[in-house]
Design a protein around this motif. Sequence first.
Motif, PDB file in Angstrom:
ATOM      1  N   ASP A 140      31.006  10.258 -34.187  1.00 21.80           N
ATOM      2  CA  ASP A 140      29.849  10.871 -34.871  1.00 21.80           C
ATOM      3  C   ASP A 140      29.062  11.840 -33.976  1.00 21.80           C
ATOM      4  O   ASP A 140      27.958  12.263 -34.350  1.00 21.80           O
ATOM      5  CB  ASP A 140      28.890   9.775 -35.368  1.00 21.80           C
ATOM      6  CG  ASP A 140      29.429   9.099 -36.616  1.00 21.80           C
ATOM      7  OD1 ASP A 140      30.505   9.499 -37.086  1.00 21.80           O
ATOM      8  OD2 ASP A 140      28.761   8.173 -37.120  1.00 21.80           O
ATOM      9  N   LYS A 141      29.614  12.185 -32.829  1.00 20.44           N
ATOM     10  CA  LYS A 141      28.886  13.029 -31.858  1.00 20.44           C
ATOM     11  C   LYS A 141      28.321  14.312 -32.474  1.00 20.44           C
ATOM     12  O   LYS A 141      27.174  14.674 -32.230  1.00 20.44           O
ATOM     13  CB  LYS A 141      29.833  13.397 -30.715  1.00 20.44           C
ATOM     14  CG  LYS A 141      29.268  13.106 -29.384  1.00 20.44           C
ATOM     15  CD  LYS A 141      30.251  12.902 -28.280  1.00 20.44           C
ATOM     16  CE  LYS A 141      31.220  13.996 -27.959  1.00 20.44           C
ATOM     17  NZ  LYS A 141      31.991  13.700 -26.729  1.00 20.44           N
ATOM     18  N   ALA A 142      29.104  14.969 -33.291  1.00 24.73           N
ATOM     19  CA  ALA A 142      28.635  16.233 -33.887  1.00 24.73           C
ATOM     20  C   ALA A 142      27.456  15.976 -34.830  1.00 24.73           C
ATOM     21  O   ALA A 142      26.487  16.745 -34.848  1.00 24.73           O
ATOM     22  CB  ALA A 142      29.781  16.906 -34.645  1.00 24.73           C
ATOM     23  N   LEU A 143      27.538  14.858 -35.601  1.00 23.82           N
ATOM     24  CA  LEU A 143      26.438  14.529 -36.531  1.00 23.82           C
ATOM     25  C   LEU A 143      25.152  14.241 -35.767  1.00 23.82           C
ATOM     26  O   LEU A 143      24.059  14.629 -36.182  1.00 23.82           O
ATOM     27  CB  LEU A 143      26.810  13.291 -37.366  1.00 23.82           C
ATOM     28  CG  LEU A 143      28.024  13.427 -38.283  1.00 23.82           C
ATOM     29  CD1 LEU A 143      28.380  12.084 -38.906  1.00 23.82           C
ATOM     30  CD2 LEU A 143      27.718  14.444 -39.381  1.00 23.82           C
ATOM     31  N   ILE A 144      25.308  13.579 -34.621  1.00 22.12           N
ATOM     32  CA  ILE A 144      24.135  13.217 -33.810  1.00 22.12           C
ATOM     33  C   ILE A 144      23.559  14.485 -33.151  1.00 22.12           C
ATOM     34  O   ILE A 144      22.339  14.674 -33.112  1.00 22.12           O
ATOM     35  CB  ILE A 144      24.516  12.131 -32.770  1.00 22.12           C
ATOM     36  CG1 ILE A 144      24.934  10.858 -33.524  1.00 22.12           C
ATOM     37  CG2 ILE A 144      23.363  11.843 -31.817  1.00 22.12           C
ATOM     38  CD1 ILE A 144      25.717   9.857 -32.716  1.00 22.12           C
ATOM     39  N   ALA A 145      24.440  15.358 -32.670  1.00 25.10           N
ATOM     40  CA  ALA A 145      23.980  16.637 -32.097  1.00 25.10           C
ATOM     41  C   ALA A 145      23.209  17.415 -33.160  1.00 25.10           C
ATOM     42  O   ALA A 145      22.145  17.990 -32.882  1.00 25.10           O
ATOM     43  CB  ALA A 145      25.179  17.452 -31.612  1.00 25.10           C
TER      44      ALA A 145
END
Length: 335
Positions: A233-238
Amino acid sequence: MLVLGIETSCDETAVAVVEDGRKCLSSKIFSQIFKHKEWGGVIPEVASRMHLETINRLIGETLKEANLTIQDIDRIAVTQGPGLIGSLMIGFNVGKILSWLHHKPLIPINHLYGHICANFLETELEAPFVCMLASGGHTQIIAMHDYTNMQIMGETVDDAAGEAFDKVARLMNLPYPGGPHLDKLAQSVAANDANKYKFPIPRVNDFNFSFSGLKTAVLRLKEKIGTEIWEQDKALIAHAFQECVARTLLDKVILASEQVNLKSIVLAGGVAANSAIRARFKEYFCAEKDYSLIIPSLKFCTDNAAMIASAGYFQAEYGSRSQANVYQQDVFARA
Ligand code: KG4
Ligand code: ZN
């Protein structure tokens, strides 16, 4: 007035020639990022050495591109601070030597004032206006009552916005400097996935900011969801992180502009290159009919010397009429 600008406050050696504060005749930047990347941050000693190796060649190339010689230049503007002391000393001493040798007045420039002046390079912007300045080391709202008469209305009480971007990017193992990489990752999120994560807007008094709590909230989330979901989910968190920063900056600028009753808004500094910040500011201020919004092109958001040369012009033209260039006073107080 032709001003030669020199900027060496951090990890970019930059030289430019600007005419009358607004027309950039030539602007060259030698970025050291490829070198500092190896360590994940700027190594001051390496930065100073690289400035020393580069600066003379870059001055020659910049003048050549503008079809000028040093004799044609009227003044030399050079960044005096804030920044890495060893790096600043290289640019400042080169500026001083050129000034002595060729009998050109030297204008010491505060780097933050330079960032604001980047907005004069591509537009007919006139004071007064409100500036949202967000860089790697500073986050400030400034009311520019005149070209050199300004009031810092609010600033960060802890981390700068750029610092928060870089620290969160580091949690995500993105390369240095993290801000642009985090931005790119966030832009890969599809619109219908965009709301899976949301961070609360940090609450701080008046027109001030705080970003260290937000950075800690991202760290806590990483600990809570575990490595596998974090990676997935890194992109969603960014995306959630940069939307939170954008809303925080926008909310404060709306309040500040109401307080001083100024409807002309400008962005400045490296973080103004962020896609979410640019989008949210455009969405709000372009929809509100009586506001005008100016955002520098990407090359004039991050460090460059054209902004320093422009600041040199405005300081030379308007500085003596006003004692209120708080940045310049700050610089001289520490000199
Ligand atoms: O103004 P600047 O070039 O140098 C300073 O004066 O500090 O700003 C550098 C900062 C860094 O923290 C960098 O990560 C951030 O600006 N930055 C960005 C973006 N581009 C540069 N942050 C978020 N999104 C970007 N697209
Ligand atoms: Zn800067």
